[in-house]
Write an enzyme that holds these catalytic residues in place. Sequence first.
Site, PDB file in Angstrom:
ATOM      1  N   GLY C   8     -63.614   8.128  42.469  1.00 25.50           N
ATOM      2  CA  GLY C   8     -64.200   9.290  41.814  1.00 25.50           C
ATOM      3  C   GLY C   8     -63.898  10.517  42.636  1.00 25.50           C
ATOM      4  O   GLY C   8     -64.528  10.738  43.658  1.00 25.50           O
ATOM      5  N   VAL C  12     -67.312  16.225  44.944  1.00 23.66           N
ATOM      6  CA  VAL C  12     -67.752  15.550  46.170  1.00 23.66           C
ATOM      7  C   VAL C  12     -66.614  14.711  46.748  1.00 23.66           C
ATOM      8  O   VAL C  12     -66.305  14.779  47.938  1.00 23.66           O
ATOM      9  CB  VAL C  12     -68.996  14.670  45.908  1.00 23.66           C
ATOM     10  N   GLY C  13     -65.991  13.939  45.898  1.00 27.24           N
ATOM     11  CA  GLY C  13     -64.930  13.048  46.374  1.00 27.24           C
ATOM     12  C   GLY C  13     -63.786  13.801  47.040  1.00 27.24           C
ATOM     13  O   GLY C  13     -63.323  13.426  48.118  1.00 27.24           O
ATOM     14  N   ASP C  33     -59.314   7.669  40.425  1.00 22.89           N
ATOM     15  CA  ASP C  33     -60.095   8.429  39.436  1.00 22.89           C
ATOM     16  C   ASP C  33     -59.681   8.006  38.034  1.00 22.89           C
ATOM     17  O   ASP C  33     -58.557   7.568  37.807  1.00 22.89           O
ATOM     18  CB  ASP C  33     -59.854   9.930  39.626  1.00 22.89           C
ATOM     19  N   ARG C  89     -81.569  14.421  38.081  1.00 26.59           N
ATOM     20  CA  ARG C  89     -80.461  13.523  38.416  1.00 26.59           C
ATOM     21  C   ARG C  89     -80.426  12.281  37.538  1.00 26.59           C
ATOM     22  O   ARG C  89     -79.390  11.653  37.386  1.00 26.59           O
ATOM     23  CB  ARG C  89     -80.533  13.121  39.894  1.00 26.59           C
ATOM     24  N   ASN C 121     -75.185   9.820  41.658  1.00 28.47           N
ATOM     25  CA  ASN C 121     -76.585   9.932  41.245  1.00 28.47           C
ATOM     26  C   ASN C 121     -76.861   9.228  39.939  1.00 28.47           C
ATOM     27  O   ASN C 121     -75.974   9.112  39.111  1.00 28.47           O
ATOM     28  CB  ASN C 121     -76.973  11.415  41.110  1.00 28.47           C
ATOM     29  N   ARG C 152     -81.661  19.461  54.052  1.00 23.96           N
ATOM     30  CA  ARG C 152     -82.255  20.630  53.384  1.00 23.96           C
ATOM     31  C   ARG C 152     -83.616  20.959  53.990  1.00 23.96           C
ATOM     32  O   ARG C 152     -83.969  22.125  54.144  1.00 23.96           O
ATOM     33  CB  ARG C 152     -82.344  20.374  51.882  1.00 23.96           C
ATOM     34  N   HIS C 176     -83.883  10.072  46.114  1.00 28.33           N
ATOM     35  CA  HIS C 176     -83.049  11.276  46.104  1.00 28.33           C
ATOM     36  C   HIS C 176     -83.207  11.874  44.712  1.00 28.33           C
ATOM     37  O   HIS C 176     -82.341  11.757  43.845  1.00 28.33           O
ATOM     38  CB  HIS C 176     -81.581  10.933  46.400  1.00 28.33           C
TER      39      HIS C 176
END
Lengths: 305, 305, 305, 305
Positions: C8, C12-13, C33, C89, C121, C152, C176
């Site tokens: 993926g 992010v990937g 992908d 999410r 997610n 965070r 999360h």
Amino acid sequence: MRKFGIIGIGHVGVTIAYTLVTKGIADELVLIDTNEGKAVAEQLDLEDAQARLDTTTQIKIQNYADLSDADIVFMTAGKIDAAKESGNRWAEFEYTSASVKNIAPQLKASGFNGIVIDTTNPCDAITQYLQQSTGLSTSQVFGTGTFLDTARMQRVVSEQFDTNSKNVAGYTLGEHGDSQFVAWSSVQVNSHPLEEFAKQQGQVLDYTALEKEIRLGGWSVYQGKGYTSFGIATCAVKLAEAVLSDAKLECPVSCYNEEFDTYIGQSAVIGKNGVEFVNTIPLTDDEKASFKNSAETIKEKFATM
Amino acid sequence: MRKFGIIGIGHVGVTIAYTLVTKGIADELVLIDTNEGKAVAEQLDLEDAQARLDTTTQIKIQNYADLSDADIVFMTAGKIDAAKESGNRWAEFEYTSASVKNIAPQLKASGFNGIVIDTTNPCDAITQYLQQSTGLSTSQVFGTGTFLDTARMQRVVSEQFDTNSKNVAGYTLGEHGDSQFVAWSSVQVNSHPLEEFAKQQGQVLDYTALEKEIRLGGWSVYQGKGYTSFGIATCAVKLAEAVLSDAKLECPVSCYNEEFDTYIGQSAVIGKNGVEFVNTIPLTDDEKASFKNSAETIKEKFATM
Amino acid sequence: MRKFGIIGIGHVGVTIAYTLVTKGIADELVLIDTNEGKAVAEQLDLEDAQARLDTTTQIKIQNYADLSDADIVFMTAGKIDAAKESGNRWAEFEYTSASVKNIAPQLKASGFNGIVIDTTNPCDAITQYLQQSTGLSTSQVFGTGTFLDTARMQRVVSEQFDTNSKNVAGYTLGEHGDSQFVAWSSVQVNSHPLEEFAKQQGQVLDYTALEKEIRLGGWSVYQGKGYTSFGIATCAVKLAEAVLSDAKLECPVSCYNEEFDTYIGQSAVIGKNGVEFVNTIPLTDDEKASFKNSAETIKEKFATM
Amino acid sequence: MRKFGIIGIGHVGVTIAYTLVTKGIADELVLIDTNEGKAVAEQLDLEDAQARLDTTTQIKIQNYADLSDADIVFMTAGKIDAAKESGNRWAEFEYTSASVKNIAPQLKASGFNGIVIDTTNPCDAITQYLQQSTGLSTSQVFGTGTFLDTARMQRVVSEQFDTNSKNVAGYTLGEHGDSQFVAWSSVQVNSHPLEEFAKQQGQVLDYTALEKEIRLGGWSVYQGKGYTSFGIATCAVKLAEAVLSDAKLECPVSCYNEEFDTYIGQSAVIGKNGVEFVNTIPLTDDEKASFKNSAETIKEKFATM
């Protein structure tokens, strides 16, 4: 996982170790030295550093068996005092060849089947002896050879023109010792052939003086600090990274030359198998003669081992 | 542009130099030593390395005037032999205080107005003397102090539990010398208070033995390699990076303590002004007594300078 | 040799890929992908970068068989649009669970037996599903979980006190997702318990507001840039480095909790086996209730998968 | 202290930002974009990453005044959609020239007097316009130009011979656009002239096909991922590092050519003043004609601005 061994943790060996640890290159590192107390101390000092680093390296010491699954072993045993007194790397030969005779069977017995990168002097002879005595292939065993002398050539030439040594291409070839020579026909500065660039800059080069400065670069460092470490360690680590990432990095190293049946500093391509192939670069007749002369010098001295 | 100076290029100084160059941290670097030949040699060795690195550092030597616009100067002059013979950092005091008396006015005269990070031993006294004799503020001059001893505490504690030294929090405080102590009440492992974690793991800790191992960590390294370099250099570089990036890094360093009117190893916050503020951490009564005792030890010895 | 796979290669990937290549962390990298054209393009773009880097990474694409000997596979498939529209999410669940159902058998069939780090997610549920469907052990499969939410928390708390987020210790735990919570009893600033530090600074903290800002940190980033990438990728790479170097890094990740029989964000120690063990930290009764509530939330939603 | 600004934080700008932060290159970083929400989000995402990094960067947003003392400003504003639709970088001209007209006076008004590195397309024209409208010298303002196209040439040629792109020397010159050309006479592989190396390897090269692949390299990436980011950002960061360390890096960039009175991709030496000098490399007559043609193309289009 990247696993390295270092046999001989004098100035060169520990600088390699420090680099592998502080740059996060090594996942596991094995240090071996005839001086057990020094191995313990270097491990402790590196461990003290690790609490302040973002990366982690597992450090082990003194056990050849731990090298069995190492990717790369650096051979860095040496006796700089012998060399320093005489100003000649062959002066280390008696000591270092004895070291290698002791080390090689232990390395072989560990089952190690990775790549050996040798910095021990006289580099060409010791690398050849290591290859023969471990039974590893000529691909698997090579030395830093004139990779360092080439860096010195790049430095000396760059200083002539106030440019960056990374802008200087070309080779120092042959023995990592007195019979080495700069293949001036290969040298380029800012992508210009050296002679043309010098003309552009209105400079007349004294090649003999430059070559002397390059050849004696190591001795200048020895005289001031008692050994050399930073240049040679940086060369060794760069070669190791090329092996691990199968980079096919083209550069001069000490490796086996079929024509002259000897290890000698020549351009090669470094990848996952160690020396992937020798990359014969064009030389002038004079340069060819210098290469032959250097090969014969190495062979003669090797025969005395 | 990041510009650094290093005064005193013995084992610690050159390891800092090598780190700044090979990690691409320094854009410009000035090396100064009483041994001119060594300065020349280290510069050459670092230049040889640069042809094999992706980054570039301008390296100059031996001119205090070049420090005028440096961001950070590392003070690393030392005489390890004196200390080694006696096993006591104060044994270096006679030599290093004389060095500092020679160096401080030259540094001051250069117009340097950046941050000084001192590793010279006895660290607390020398740092204080440097601050006073250069006229720089107490914010601008601090020492590595127990930042290294804290790393050693982290290492020793982590070994008890087969964990990473980075998972160990807490402080070694006081003198970077024999009167230092571990503030055990501050120590945490894997985010647990130390004593609770030991219980969870079924371990009974011998704090006296641990503390001895921590305090003697430096001597163990000395005995094996003749000096210490990797741990201390890594601490010094990390502090320098905190200054340059105004990181407000909270950690123990040797800096000025108002209550006891002395430099001493204590938690502080390091940023662009050097020591931004002292971060007083809670201590037990015994730890407070140890801190007071250590402060008095430093002051007494400093008075003899 | 360090070998990674990324399944993926959305935002992010590819950020993970770029980091592994440009920092010289990966020796070999496999990108997979469902959009073949994107895989080709990312490979090309990364190859264009490599001519300007000092390190080399071998990059392959689209073949699950190449993952057979990978050390680590990042699972980063996602469909951010679904989540963005609803601000939840779990809205991605329908899409991503279908993706995982497709991917898991192919990963299993490759013979891969390394460590899987999941960022997809809803992280806890997807990681659990991945573990079950690949048949890899619960040690081998874990998710970034609240490692990002903890970052965070560190950011939000550090901003209150104008300090560095690295000076803030403590945990965000649980899902999360919306049912996560900050274990305020674990939070420390500059080595002081949060509440004490706030008092020292003359601040009264609004924990509800802080916790909201932390929980919504991701959505703030989404709103502005349409996705999140830098924080999450940095977390994932740090975990991967901990595995490769057997760092035994203690930190919160999404991993299997025996008591609640679910994956959930909790403190664990990450080493060569992936999750070496869960490191249960002390919680207040309220925090324990929040953890239980969060575990039940995850389980309920997982049951709908 | 190293301080950078980035104007325009689209794909290229944020990749530069991410690189500067995650590699610890920047001590301070200023992000500016017409989309305030995006600037806020990128800052947040980078801050989330910082808790997991060993280094620290101070990040500010949206205030041109913060650029007054920056060392380097990256100009990366662009509108990729316009270019993508037409497959021509000049298609962005209308949009990006308007952007620059808006940005230049604000940059000038900040008092900024450092180096501008431009990636905005059409790169040669925009860089020239930036130089003229800011009133900074031609040394201070240069563009990535064919530094990226040269990386693509290195990639394409290296693939022919299964070697590393870093082993390929030589230049793509002229416009960072359709009229660019490869100076094949300058190309070397493993230190051999290209044509000789091809013969050694028994290959006959189709230069037209290679050149097409190089020129369309960017479009191939666009088609697959919708933009390009990794190659171009890596080029821009490398140039910035050369400026900061006064590296005198010789490489092709878009800079001012006196003969043709235009910005164009040509070999130059990059140091602390930006473009230290143009390094005219020898070209064949055909290559000279291509260069002239490319210069005229740029000038014609620039005249329409």
